[in-house]
Design an enzyme around this catalytic site. Structure first.
Site, mmCIF file in Angstrom:
data_model
loop_
_atom_site.group_PDB
_atom_site.id
_atom_site.type_symbol
_atom_site.label_atom_id
_atom_site.label_comp_id
_atom_site.label_asym_id
_atom_site.label_seq_id
_atom_site.Cartn_x
_atom_site.Cartn_y
_atom_site.Cartn_z
ATOM 1 N N THR A 12 0.825 -1.220 0.000
ATOM 2 C CA THR A 12 0.000 0.000 0.000
ATOM 3 C C THR A 12 0.856 1.265 0.000
ATOM 4 O O THR A 12 0.509 2.267 -0.617
ATOM 5 C CB THR A 12 -0.932 -0.011 1.234
ATOM 6 N N THR A 89 1.388 -4.684 4.145
ATOM 7 C CA THR A 89 1.157 -5.057 5.551
ATOM 8 C C THR A 89 0.576 -6.460 5.699
ATOM 9 O O THR A 89 0.727 -7.076 6.749
ATOM 10 C CB THR A 89 0.197 -4.060 6.219
HETATM 11 N N1 ASP Z 1 -3.159 -3.985 2.550
HETATM 12 C C1 ASP Z 1 -1.916 -4.328 2.100
HETATM 13 C C2 ASP Z 1 -0.848 -3.293 2.407
HETATM 14 O O1 ASP Z 1 -0.888 -2.718 3.410
HETATM 15 C C3 ASP Z 1 -1.768 -4.853 0.773
HETATM 16 C C4 ASP Z 1 -0.488 -5.620 0.762
HETATM 17 O O2 ASP Z 1 -0.193 -6.277 1.734
HETATM 18 O O3 ASP Z 1 0.240 -5.494 -0.197
HETATM 19 O O4 ASP Z 1 0.075 -3.044 1.721
#
Ligand code: ASP
Length: 333
Positions: A12, A89
């Protein structure tokens, strides 16, 4: 002047919307991330390497193994104080745990990312990145292994998990807490991780499956694992390490075929311990040949098993490493 290597992998923090209201996709390289810093740490040189501009949900074990080798190579540069890895994340705790096991250098390895993408006016990425660069440049984190820096908190890779789907303070270490924090550029360290292992592996073993227990589920997936030649299985079991009826018999079939079966708990805190009998309490699972993960979460037990299989470890060594990682004794030291 200390030098930090920034290894950018996507997530993200490196994402924007394709079009207004469209899908959010990773694509920003490390230099672009540095350009967004409103609080660029002074007196720290940053060297950038780009790996995979992907969501972390789309990474695979071979890519993460290669990433850990790049971290090791960057840390081997005498002028580099530490590494920052920007990462999605969703699986950050897993890659950080692998880096904790695979990377031998005592220099800091600091993972960070964002919950709000780079196109949002209140994105949390730039602050996290500035803080992570300061942490990676500091000798305070020497010997702490891989950590996650997020929303000012520093968490040990072994203990941390993503706890909230969207909040910016998503990372927690249940029952244990952060090891330190950074506030206004000041790093405070409160404790050092006591249960770390260095287990370099030439590759990660593929085919380690993960089975989540739910009330009354069938052991059908364990039979599937036996029939399709799984290399190992981790059961995310109830409480102390108990499973629904039929699991012990299905696990025994796997163990007898030489496939390690590890029982972790789906509880966020506490250790597994074989206590209960009958079909398929922990004692029965143990007697069927299952190993127990102690306080290691199921996703991390699976990664540890991949590392051990990648090192060519047999059942005996797997049992011994699980026990020693849980109790905090370093079998390699
Ligand atoms: N929601 C996720 C992030 O925080 C997507 C991922 O893990 O790439 O990046």
């Amino acid at each position: 002047m200390p030098t930090v290597t920034l290894i950018a992998t996507g997530g993200t923090i490196a994402s924007v919307e394709d079009r207004a209201g469209g899908a959010v996709n990773a694509g920003l390289a490390g230099d672009r991330l540095l350009d967004t810093l409103h609080d660029r740490p002074e007196g720290i040189a940053v060297r950038v390497e780009n790996v995979e501009a992907r969501g972390s949900y789309a990474l695979d074990l071979a890519t993460v193994h290669g990433l850990c080798q790049r971290i090791e190579a960057a840390l081997a540069e005498p002028d580099v104080s530490g590494v920052v890895v920007t990462h999605g994340t969703d699986t950050m705790e897993e890659t950080a745990f692998l880096a904790d096991l695979l990377v031998g250098s005592p220099k800091p390895v600091v993972f960070t990312g964002a919950q709000r993408h780079a196109g949002q006016p209140d994105t949390d990425g730039p602050r996290n990145l500035s803080d992570a660069i300061r942490c990676a440049a500091s000798d305070r984190l020497l010997g702490c292994g891989a950590v996650i820096l997020f929303e000012g908190e520093i968490h040990a890779a072994r203990d941390v998990t993503k706890a909230h789907t969207s909040r910016v303070d998503t990372f927690r270490s249940p029952g244990l807490g952060k090891i330190g924090d950074i506030d206004g550029g000041v790093i405070r360290l409160y404790r050092r991780p006591a249960r770390r292992l260095h287990l370099p592996a030439p590759r990660l073993g593929e085919g380690v499956e993960l089975v989540m227990c739910g009330l009354g589920i069938s052991p059908g997936f364990l039979h599937h694992c036996a029939e399709t030649g799984a290399a190992g299985v981790v059961i995310s079991a109830f409480g102390r390490g108990n499973a629904p009826m039929g699991f012990a018999a299905a696990a025994q079939r796997l163990v007898e075929a030489g496939v390690p079966v590890v029982v972790a708990s789906r509880c966020a805190e506490g250790a597994t311990m074989p206590v209960y009998g009958k079909d398929s309490g922990g004692i029965t699972l143990r007697d069927a040949g299952c190993l127990f993960a102690g306080t290691l979460s199921a996703v991390k037990a699976r990664l540890l098993l991949s590392v051990l299989l990648g090192r060519g470890a047999g059942m005996q060594e797997i049992a011994s490493v699980l026990e020693q990682l849980d109790l905090g004794v370093d079998p390699t030291g």
